[in-house]
Design a protein around this motif. Structure first.
Motif, PDB file in Angstrom:
ATOM      1  N   ILE A  21      -7.820  -1.144   2.587  1.00 29.42           N
ATOM      2  CA  ILE A  21      -8.270  -2.431   2.052  1.00 29.42           C
ATOM      3  C   ILE A  21      -9.278  -3.063   3.008  1.00 29.42           C
ATOM      4  O   ILE A  21      -9.308  -2.746   4.197  1.00 29.42           O
ATOM      5  CB  ILE A  21      -7.098  -3.401   1.764  1.00 29.42           C
ATOM      6  CG1 ILE A  21      -6.267  -3.659   3.014  1.00 29.42           C
ATOM      7  CG2 ILE A  21      -6.225  -2.876   0.655  1.00 29.42           C
ATOM      8  CD1 ILE A  21      -5.268  -4.774   2.851  1.00 29.42           C
ATOM      9  N   GLU A  50     -10.781  -2.578  -2.187  1.00 25.90           N
ATOM     10  CA  GLU A  50      -9.810  -1.506  -2.012  1.00 25.90           C
ATOM     11  C   GLU A  50     -10.489  -0.158  -2.230  1.00 25.90           C
ATOM     12  O   GLU A  50     -11.451  -0.040  -2.974  1.00 25.90           O
ATOM     13  CB  GLU A  50      -8.608  -1.670  -2.940  1.00 25.90           C
ATOM     14  CG  GLU A  50      -8.942  -1.713  -4.412  1.00 25.90           C
ATOM     15  CD  GLU A  50      -7.734  -1.952  -5.308  1.00 25.90           C
ATOM     16  OE1 GLU A  50      -6.584  -1.732  -4.891  1.00 25.90           O
ATOM     17  OE2 GLU A  50      -7.949  -2.355  -6.460  1.00 25.90           O
ATOM     18  N   GLN A  66       0.808  -1.208   0.000  1.00 26.18           N
ATOM     19  CA  GLN A  66       0.000   0.000   0.000  1.00 26.18           C
ATOM     20  C   GLN A  66       0.850   1.270   0.000  1.00 26.18           C
ATOM     21  O   GLN A  66       0.493   2.254  -0.643  1.00 26.18           O
ATOM     22  CB  GLN A  66      -0.939   0.023   1.218  1.00 26.18           C
ATOM     23  CG  GLN A  66      -2.102  -0.944   1.098  1.00 26.18           C
ATOM     24  CD  GLN A  66      -2.946  -0.952   2.346  1.00 26.18           C
ATOM     25  OE1 GLN A  66      -2.697  -1.743   3.235  1.00 26.18           O
ATOM     26  NE2 GLN A  66      -3.930  -0.075   2.410  1.00 26.18           N
TER      27      GLN A  66
END
Length: 155
Positions: A104, A85, A41
C-alpha cells in the motif's frame, strides 16, 4: 509513489511454503494496481478496488533477490486513478490465480487520464522478491522486448 513494505497474504504464505519445499515455482501471473486500502493485508484475497493491470516485463537475479520489473500506463484510461494499492497475483498448485502479496501507498499518486491529445504516461517499476534462486520464480510476461504481446498477436 512511496510504497510500504510488501505483505505476503495468508494464501501467499501457503504458496511460498510449497515453493520452498520444491513442489512448484512461484509464477507471478498478474500485477494489479487499485485505489483502495485493504483492512487487513494478510487476510486479503483480492485488492480492495482493482483498477489497472500492469504490464509484466522481466525478472532477473540480483544477489539474494529476484527482481520483477513491470510497467503501468494510462493508455485507454478515460479517468484519473488514485494508485494506493498494488497486488501481485500468482498461480497455486491447482492453477488458480491467488493474491500472493500486497503493498500500500499511504500517500498515493494519481495516474492521470489519457485524453485524445495527451501524451501517454508510463512508469516502470521493479519489486524485489526474497528468492536467492530466480529459477524458483517464473512470470507470465505481457511485454517482450518492448512490445506488448496482445499487439503482436493482432498482426
Amino acid at each position: 509513489m512511496a510504497w510500504n513494505q510488501a505483505v505476503v497474504t495468508n494464501e501467499g504464505l501457503r504458496l511460498a511454503a510449497s515453493v520452498t519445499a520444491g513442489n512448484l515455482k512461484l509464477n507471478i501471473s498478474s500485477i494489479w494496481f487499485g485505489s483502495g486500502v485493504p483492512s487487513n493485508q494478510a487476510t486479503a484475497t483480492d485488492l480492495t478496488s482493482k483498477k489497472i493491470k500492469a504490464d509484466i516485463i522481466d525478472k532477473r537475479q540480483s544477489g539474494m533477490d529476484c527482481l520483477i520489473t513491470f510497467r503501468i500506463s494510462n493508455l485507454g484510461q478515460a479517468k484519473a486513478i488514485v494508485l494506493s494499492e498494488l497486488g501481485f497475483y500468482a498461480t497455486n498448485e491447482s492453477g488458480t490465480e491467488v493474491l500472493f502479496s500486497t503493498v500500500i501507498d499511504p500517500n498515493p499518486a494519481t495516474l492521470p487520464a489519457k485524453g485524445t491529445n495527451d501524451a501517454e504516461y508510463r512508469q516502470t517499476m521493479t519489486m524485489a522478491f526474497g528468492y536467492s534462486n530466480s529459477d524458483s520464480v517464473t512470470l507470465t510476461p505481457t511485454i517482450v522486448m518492448g512490445h506488448q504481446l496482445n499487439m503482436l498477436m493482432k498482426r
